[in-house]
Write an enzyme that holds these catalytic residues in place. Structure first.
Site, PDB file in Angstrom:
ATOM      1  CD  GLU A 168      34.584  27.983  28.071  1.00  0.00           C
ATOM      2  OE1 GLU A 168      33.782  28.577  29.795  1.00  0.00           O
ATOM      3  OE2 GLU A 168      33.361  27.656  27.870  1.00  0.00           O
ATOM      4  CD  GLU A 216      28.426  22.055  28.724  1.00  0.00           C
ATOM      5  OE1 GLU A 216      27.147  23.028  28.652  1.00  0.00           O
ATOM      6  OE2 GLU A 216      29.293  22.358  29.659  1.00  0.00           O
ATOM      7  CE  LYS A 264      28.473  24.754  32.021  1.00  0.00           C
ATOM      8  NZ  LYS A 264      29.743  23.608  31.611  1.00  0.00           N
ATOM      9  CG  ASN A 310      27.497  29.020  30.434  1.00  0.00           C
ATOM     10  OD1 ASN A 310      26.366  29.157  30.903  1.00  0.00           O
ATOM     11  ND2 ASN A 310      28.084  27.915  30.146  1.00  0.00           N
ATOM     12  N   GLY A 334      34.274  21.797  33.187  1.00  0.00           N
ATOM     13  CA  GLY A 334      33.037  21.075  34.479  1.00  0.00           C
ATOM     14  C   GLY A 334      34.097  19.371  35.141  1.00  0.00           C
ATOM     15  CB  SER A 379      37.784  23.425  35.581  1.00  0.00           C
ATOM     16  OG  SER A 379      37.423  22.704  35.964  1.00  0.00           O
ATOM     17  CG  HIS A 416      28.826  26.228  26.340  1.00  0.00           C
ATOM     18  ND1 HIS A 416      29.238  24.937  26.349  1.00  0.00           N
ATOM     19  CD2 HIS A 416      29.861  27.162  27.060  1.00  0.00           C
ATOM     20  CE1 HIS A 416      30.091  25.084  27.405  1.00  0.00           C
ATOM     21  NE2 HIS A 416      30.172  26.275  27.915  1.00  0.00           N
TER      22      HIS A 416
END
Ligand code: PEP
Length: 265
Positions: A177, A109, A22, A20, A183, A223, A107
């Site tokens: 996730e 985010e 992003k 991904n 991240g 990660s 996701h």
């Protein structure tokens, strides 16, 4: 061994490593895709499938770069609507038209930056099916929920709210996730991942029946990098990874995929 245990049966599932990007990547970044394509052509990893999800602006060009390579192309989000007055949104049909065969929905985010609810994620998954795309449905608990021991309840509720009733293993992938692992360089321990993925498969079994749940890919994301991939990806009920930062470099992504090489899966 990448396996799913459900209803006393063991199902073998071909793992998927999905990247991904992003909101990263301009035209010049396509050289990384070309490098991945070339690495995989020179030293294939037949034990696993690869997918890359660049930003929507690169889909058409990425489709050309990946053509004939076997690397799958995915998108990062879609509108629930097929077309119409939704300025700035992109429909699942448009993604399919640009060459995508899958789309990430829900996701964290999107859930956190845009306030997306489970109901919206559910609608987006249905839009993906409508356009003939595989829906990669993301779920995951926040750091606070993890610390307070609410992980399993949160995930159950996200699954029940986000995964459509008619979801099928051939066109649905669930990605776990943990928000606090995305991240950050932090990851759950392999036993924690095993517990969570086992629960996800059990809940999916209750929702969709054992045969669909037993064949569905469950990805771990958060990660994942070359140095920890082997620890995280050989956990029972983990059928691959959703990779953010480490998918931007062909070399790192290829190294993650390589953990499956020769694994006999
Ligand atoms: C992601 O955002 O899907 C992700 C897993 O990111 P990272 O690998 O960078 O933690």
């Amino acid at each position: 061994m990448v396996i799913a245990r459900i209803g006393g049966r063991v199902t073998r599932i071909k793992p998927l490593v999905a990247g991904n990007w992003k909101m990263n990547g301009l035209g010049g970044s396509l050289s990384e895709l070309a490098a991945l394509r070339d690495h995989l052509a020179a030293s294939p990893v037949p034990e696993a499938d690869a997918m890359m999800c660049p930003p929507a602006t690169l889909l058409t060009r990425a489709h050309e770069v990946l053509s004939g390579s076997g690397i799958l192309l995915g998108a990062q989000d879609c509108s629930p609507h097929p077309s119409g007055a939704h300025t700035g949104d992109i429909s699942a049909e448009m993604l399919a038209d640009a060459g995508a065969t899958a789309v990430i929905v829900g996701h964290s985010e999107r859930r956190h930056d845009h306030g997306e609810t489970d109901a919206e994620v559910h609608a987006k998954a249905l839009a993906a099916y409508r356009a003939g795309l595989t829906a990669i449905i993301c779920i995951g608990e926040t750091e606070e929920q993890y610390r307070e021991g609410h992980t399993l309840d949160v995930l159950r509720s996200q699954l029940e709210g986000s995964v459509p009733e008619g979801a099928r293993a051939g066109t649905t992938i669930v990605a776990y996730e943990p928000v606090w692992a995305i991240g950050t360089g932090l990851t759950p321990t392999p036993p924690e991942v095993a517990q969570v993925h086992g629960l996800i498969r059990t809940v999916l079994g209750q929702m969709l029946g054992d045969s669909e749940a037993g064949a569905m890919r469950l990805l771990y994301g958060g990660s994942v990098k070359p140095s920890n991939a082997a620890d995280l990806l050989f956990v029972p009920d983990v059928n691959g990874a959703l990779v953010g930062g480490a998918s931007l470099k062909a070399k790192d992504f290829y190294e993650i995929m390589s953990v499956y090489a020769g694994s006999g899966i």
